[in-house]
Design a protein around this motif. Structure first.
Motif, short mmCIF file in Angstrom:
data_model
loop_
_atom_site.label_atom_id
_atom_site.label_comp_id
_atom_site.label_asym_id
_atom_site.label_seq_id
_atom_site.Cartn_x
_atom_site.Cartn_y
_atom_site.Cartn_z
N PRO A 32 0.90 -1.20 0.02
CA PRO A 32 0.00 0.05 0.00
C PRO A 32 0.96 1.26 -0.18
O PRO A 32 1.63 1.32 0.80
CB PRO A 32 -0.84 -0.25 1.32
N ALA A 33 0.47 2.17 -0.93
CA ALA A 33 1.11 3.38 -0.95
C ALA A 33 0.75 4.39 0.01
O ALA A 33 -0.17 3.94 0.80
CB ALA A 33 1.24 4.13 -2.44
N ASP A 34 1.10 5.56 0.08
CA ASP A 34 0.63 6.51 1.15
C ASP A 34 -0.84 6.74 0.72
O ASP A 34 -1.31 6.74 -0.36
CB ASP A 34 1.54 8.08 0.76
N GLY A 35 -1.62 6.62 1.95
CA GLY A 35 -3.01 6.93 1.68
C GLY A 35 -3.81 5.64 1.25
O GLY A 35 -4.89 5.83 1.04
N GLU A 36 -3.10 4.54 1.22
CA GLU A 36 -3.84 3.38 0.45
C GLU A 36 -4.14 2.32 1.79
O GLU A 36 -3.32 2.23 2.89
CB GLU A 36 -2.93 2.72 -0.60
N VAL A 37 -4.76 1.25 1.56
CA VAL A 37 -4.80 0.08 2.34
C VAL A 37 -4.49 -1.25 1.49
O VAL A 37 -4.67 -1.12 0.27
CB VAL A 37 -6.22 0.05 3.06
N LEU A 38 -4.05 -2.20 2.26
CA LEU A 38 -4.17 -3.61 1.50
C LEU A 38 -5.20 -4.40 2.23
O LEU A 38 -5.15 -4.42 3.41
CB LEU A 38 -2.75 -4.00 1.87
N ILE A 39 -5.89 -5.11 1.31
CA ILE A 39 -6.93 -5.88 1.43
C ILE A 39 -6.52 -7.47 1.13
O ILE A 39 -6.02 -7.68 0.15
CB ILE A 39 -8.20 -5.68 1.30
N ARG A 40 -7.00 -8.40 2.02
CA ARG A 40 -6.85 -9.75 1.71
C ARG A 40 -8.30 -10.10 1.06
O ARG A 40 -9.03 -10.15 1.58
CB ARG A 40 -6.74 -10.61 2.83
N VAL A 41 -8.18 -10.51 -0.20
CA VAL A 41 -9.73 -10.39 -0.94
C VAL A 41 -10.20 -11.94 -0.41
O VAL A 41 -9.60 -12.93 -0.49
CB VAL A 41 -9.33 -10.54 -2.40
N THR A 42 -11.63 -11.71 -0.17
CA THR A 42 -12.20 -12.84 0.05
C THR A 42 -13.32 -13.26 -0.99
O THR A 42 -13.53 -14.47 -0.92
CB THR A 42 -12.97 -12.81 1.45
N ALA A 43 -13.66 -12.41 -1.70
CA ALA A 43 -14.60 -12.62 -2.80
C ALA A 43 -14.56 -11.42 -4.03
O ALA A 43 -14.19 -10.19 -3.37
CB ALA A 43 -16.08 -12.49 -2.41
N CYS A 44 -14.83 -11.78 -5.19
CA CYS A 44 -14.97 -10.55 -6.06
C CYS A 44 -15.96 -10.93 -7.22
O CYS A 44 -15.79 -12.47 -7.70
CB CYS A 44 -13.57 -10.55 -6.60
N GLY A 45 -16.94 -10.08 -7.37
CA GLY A 45 -17.92 -10.50 -8.38
C GLY A 45 -17.51 -10.39 -9.85
O GLY A 45 -16.56 -9.52 -10.16
N MET A 46 -18.15 -11.19 -10.90
CA MET A 46 -17.76 -10.99 -12.27
C MET A 46 -18.85 -10.16 -12.90
O MET A 46 -19.97 -9.92 -12.77
CB MET A 46 -17.77 -12.48 -12.70
N ASN A 47 -18.23 -9.63 -14.04
CA ASN A 47 -19.06 -8.43 -14.82
C ASN A 47 -19.00 -8.55 -16.23
O ASN A 47 -17.78 -9.08 -16.65
CB ASN A 47 -18.68 -7.00 -14.29
N ASN A 48 -19.67 -7.96 -16.80
CA ASN A 48 -19.72 -8.08 -18.59
C ASN A 48 -18.50 -7.60 -19.02
O ASN A 48 -17.68 -7.48 -20.05
CB ASN A 48 -20.78 -7.58 -19.20
N THR A 49 -18.34 -6.34 -18.09
CA THR A 49 -16.87 -5.37 -18.59
C THR A 49 -15.62 -6.11 -18.62
O THR A 49 -14.84 -5.99 -19.59
CB THR A 49 -16.78 -4.13 -17.56
N ASP A 50 -15.66 -6.94 -17.64
CA ASP A 50 -14.37 -7.97 -17.60
C ASP A 50 -14.08 -8.73 -19.09
O ASP A 50 -13.06 -8.57 -19.58
CB ASP A 50 -14.27 -9.14 -16.59
N VAL A 51 -15.27 -9.30 -19.59
CA VAL A 51 -15.21 -9.84 -20.96
C VAL A 51 -14.95 -8.96 -22.11
O VAL A 51 -14.06 -9.06 -22.85
CB VAL A 51 -16.50 -10.50 -20.98
N TRP A 52 -15.61 -7.87 -22.01
CA TRP A 52 -15.68 -6.97 -23.14
C TRP A 52 -14.18 -6.35 -23.18
O TRP A 52 -13.52 -6.04 -24.15
CB TRP A 52 -16.59 -5.68 -22.99
N VAL A 53 -13.61 -6.00 -22.03
CA VAL A 53 -12.12 -5.52 -21.80
C VAL A 53 -11.03 -6.50 -22.46
O VAL A 53 -10.34 -6.13 -23.10
CB VAL A 53 -11.81 -5.01 -20.57
N ARG A 54 -11.38 -7.76 -21.94
CA ARG A 54 -10.51 -8.83 -22.52
C ARG A 54 -10.70 -8.98 -23.90
O ARG A 54 -9.64 -9.10 -24.58
CB ARG A 54 -10.73 -9.84 -21.62
N GLN A 55 -11.80 -8.99 -24.57
CA GLN A 55 -11.93 -8.93 -25.99
C GLN A 55 -11.50 -7.80 -26.67
O GLN A 55 -11.30 -7.84 -27.71
CB GLN A 55 -13.50 -9.42 -26.19
N GLY A 56 -11.30 -6.51 -25.99
CA GLY A 56 -11.18 -5.59 -26.81
C GLY A 56 -12.40 -5.11 -27.55
O GLY A 56 -12.29 -4.82 -28.77
N ALA A 57 -13.56 -5.28 -27.21
CA ALA A 57 -14.96 -5.24 -27.69
C ALA A 57 -15.57 -3.85 -27.84
O ALA A 57 -16.81 -3.54 -28.28
CB ALA A 57 -15.81 -6.28 -27.20
#
Length: 357
Positions: A32-57
């Motif tokens: 973590p930089a100045d003004g930041e926190v570090l989190i241990r991730v426990t869950a992350c939801g999936m979205n259409n944007t993930d796919v479109w960015v991966r595809q460059g669509a």
């Protein structure tokens, strides 16, 4: 707890197919930089944007078929990138200027990178695009974007809200949906669509869902007043029947494609159309006469403001909206998760969690 030097993460290595997503267990844990926190991730939801960015669509204004990422102007995407917006986790470290008492907090991440202080969305980016996101075991982010939510929902349940509900709330804000109005929601079984159904009810508005066959009962369960089965008969007639002849004030469209002009026909005069997606095709036919003779409003929308996020947190805490978990996948099976996501045979949100160690 002892923070390791390396972590598992899914790296987007370029635009293309699923092979561009690489599960790597030797990724350096961010600091973590100045003004930041570090989190241990426990869950992350999936979205259409993930796919479109991966595809460059996302195309360009000059060439809709060009390979391009979400932010057409001033691109901030570099490879490799860790995607993932809807992150929930526990603060395990802080940078300079952040109160160490925050360590141990469970937080939901507001993924938006606000480049202006006035809550304007004129210049906005997001975590998972302009900087690394939550498809990893750890994530660093600005402390102001890590929010404690007063709820007994599980981490997986909490990870279903942020992107979809923030996007939906912004769409309804732009369309000025108010109590008693009717809103037709396309793509209603997906993450944003199912969010809009609930968010409309939170405003005491009347949502009518457009969803695929077999998903009708689920739509009623989350608050739809009526359901139009996609692909079954004439859409305009079906929407008129579903509303019992009452006017449709707002269309919240996430589908686009061949449906577009019919959706404008469905709207009442001086009705409002709002969109934040185009899963059936971004290039559409528009009869301008429908638009100007009915004096329609058309709104484009993306992400949401700080105020929108605060309202979402309030809805969660007051139980006005509830999580819809369509499936849970370990991070190491990310390809399977995104394949199932693209198949759309679920209602709500898919969530990815770090593998058990």
């Amino acid at each position: 707890m002892t923070i390791p030097e390396k972590m598992a993460a899914v790296l987007l290595t370029g635009h293309g197919g699923l092979d561009k997503l690489v599960y790597d267990r030797e990724v350096p844990v961010p600091r973590p930089a100045d003004g930041e926190v570090l989190i241990r991730v426990t869950a992350c939801g999936m979205n259409n944007t993930d796919v479109w960015v991966r595809q460059g669509a996302y195309g360009t204004e000059d060439d809709p078929s060009a390979v391009s990422t979400w932010r057409r102007q001033g691109n901030t995407l570099t490879f490799p990138r860790i995607q993932g917006t809807d992150t929930v986790g526990h603060i395990v470290g802080v940078g300079a200027g952040v109160n160490p008492a925050r360590i141990g907090e469970r937080v939901m991440v507001d993924f938006s990178i606000y480049n202006r202080d006035d809550d304007s969305l004129a210049d906005i980016d997001y975590m998972g695009h302009g900087r690394d996101g939550g498809y990893a075991e750890y994530m660093a982010l600005p402390a102001e974007n890590a929010h404690v939510v007063a709820t007994d929902l599980t981490d997986v349940e909490l990870a279903t809200f942020c992107c979809a509900y923030l996007t939906g709330e912004r769409m309804l804000e732009r369309a000025r949906l108010v109590a008693g109005e009717r809103v037709l929601v396309t793509g209603a079984s997906g993450g944003v669509g199912s969010a809009i159904i609930q968010l409309a009810r939170a405003r005491s508005a009347i949502p009518i869902a457009v969803a695929g066959p077999g998903k009708e009962a689920a739509m009623f369960d989350i608050g739809a007043e009526a359901v139009v089965t996609r692909g079954k008969g004439d859409l305009v007639e079906a929407a008129h029947s579903a509303s019992r002849g009452q006017p449709i004030d707002v269309v919240a469209d996430l589908v686009g494609g061949p449906l577009f002009n019919d959706l404008l026909k469905i709207l009442r005069p001086e009705g409002r159309y709002t969109t934040a997606g185009a899963i059936a095709g971004p290039v559409v036919q528009l009869d301008l006469r429908t638009m100007y003779l009915k004096q329609l409003e058309l709104h484009g929308s993306s992400q949401g403001s700080r105020a929108d996020f605060r309202r979402i947190v309030g809805y969660i805490e007051s139980r006005k909206i509830r999580p819809l978990v369509g499936g849970v996948y370990p991070l190491s099976e990310f390809h399977r998760a995104q394949t199932d996501f693209m198949a759309k045979n679920f209602v709500g949100k898919l969530v990815v969690v770090p593998d058990e160690t």
